[in-house]
Enzyme design. Sequence first.
Site, PDB file in Angstrom:
ATOM      1  N   ALA A 170       0.824  -1.223   0.000  1.00 54.74           N
ATOM      2  CA  ALA A 170       0.000   0.000   0.000  1.00 54.74           C
ATOM      3  C   ALA A 170       0.858   1.272   0.000  1.00 54.74           C
ATOM      4  CB  ALA A 170      -0.910  -0.014   1.225  1.00 54.74           C
ATOM      5  N   CYS A 304      -4.503  10.249  -5.496  1.00 55.11           N
ATOM      6  CA  CYS A 304      -4.328   9.834  -6.889  1.00 55.11           C
ATOM      7  C   CYS A 304      -5.461  10.372  -7.746  1.00 55.11           C
ATOM      8  CB  CYS A 304      -4.269   8.320  -6.982  1.00 55.11           C
ATOM      9  SG  CYS A 304      -5.832   7.562  -6.571  1.00 55.11           S
TER      10      CYS A 304
END
Length: 519
Positions: A170, A304
């Site tokens: 992650a 993102c």
Amino acid sequence: RILQVSSKVNSIWYPLSSVSSSSVSTVKLFIDGKFVESKSDKWIDIHNPATNEVIGRVPETTKAEMDAAIASCKRAFPAWADTSVLSRQQVLLRYQQLIKENLKEIARLITLEQGKTLADAEGDVFRGLQVVEHACSVTSLLLGETMPSITKDMDLYSYRLPLGVCAGIAPFNFPAMIPLWMFPMAMVCGNTFLMKPSERVPGATMLLAKLLQDSGAPDGTLNIIHGQHEAVNCICDHPDIKAISFVGSNQAGEYIFERGSRHGKRVQANMGAKNHGVVMPDANKENTLNQLVGAAFGAAGQRCMALSTVILVGEAKKWLTELVERAKNLRVNAGNQPGADLGPLITPQAKERVCNLIDSGNKEGASILLDGRKIKVKGYENGNFVGPTIISNVKPNMTCYKEEIFGPVLLVLETDTLDEAIKIVNENPYGNGTAIFTTNGATARKYSHLVDVGQVGVNVPIPVPLPMFSFTGSRASFRGDTNFYGKQGIQFYTQLKTITSQWKEEDATLSSPAVAMPT
Ligand code: NAD
């Protein structure tokens, strides 16, 4: 409940208040149901991004510890895969409740380690929680297919079965949401899971592991290791790991996709982005400007799906001054301070990189309309703060346009037509998210159809799909063929077994071998 879990967690890894530099506490490993101190001699400091104080240390897990964690996952797999789907569902039902009860505590850990505001950190947990809630629908999600009577007395049906040990790697920017995209989905399908959180923000994952254990997940069904390259290489190479879920940068993602695939694993890799908002002159101005500012600068641009680039079309070019005025009003402060709109960047190196990219825009001919590089935050002078920054006259060949900035920087391009805007978006290598702002349905439809990006918002600046759908970034933003969560997530974490069965009522024993292909 919150206090109870909080005190448990503090004793599991590091105290979250008054850490003195002489006694920095350590993040534990989670192996076979126990939180254990690593025997590693290599440790990575964890900093509070608002102060740069060291708040803990995370180990680079040793090879022996990684092997023990994977062996634990492997041992736990047969019984967990054989546990009834209803029992696995019950674990997740208890888990979603415990996450809700401890949401603020998880958010507090996120703000401490990652820097984002408390409200935003709560959103981080909430969006992960929604995936857990969706995973509770496993009894529908795992259904196979059936086709009776495909020929006389013969039926065909399929099962969705778990793969075995799956692993997750992650990034730092969503310490709760992204791990929750991974292990709950994998585990509810009957897999066991090895998680490697970002070495910068391990706290939320540790607390989430504790809550999962409290929900009844058997020992070994989730194991947690820490570290960087060696841990990643171990995950890519280990023969007992069947699938890897990765979220992070392109540099790491391409590498992990290639190395994991070479070792015969399934890999799904969500990576970097350059998300464009296209503003048409017929858009609702007030709404659009607010949406742009929120989506560009929220979480200090470290999302993102941050809307980091805007294309103003035609008369919308005149809105630039007002856009700058709104961005100026945002309050930059430590994430735990009341009223903060955006917090610091994750590291001093990230700040330096963002400042250099702003500088490159200046040198390559763009105009800096709002410059956040020199911002000082009272009481947090050592933090990695960059204030909202807006750069106009940006051209696609500029460095600041070509690279993902991942900071509170909004680039502004201008075109005369929608077609020109679509061409720019489609020529950018990334395909994570985009948004169009318009009041014209035909314009919105045209954009949605022609734009080559995985996730499109129409008057929605950050179109992250809810978990009954999947996260569908495309092109350079994604590697693999099956996306995260939703139906695609279930597909990723399962394999099909198809059964063809014949039960004849009358005696119809074959009198001779059937050597031709059955038709
Ligand atoms: P990162 O790639 O630096 O780190 C992600 C993970 O990979 C970490 O666990 C880290 O330990 C590991 N890692 C880092 N460098 C590595 C290397 N060279 N080799 C092997 N492993 C390595 O990413 P980050 O800085 O933590 O996160 C930010 C990035 O993640 C941005 O590019 C952002 O766009 C992307 N991101 C994408 C999504 C998405 O869904 N598309 C979501 C969140 C973040």
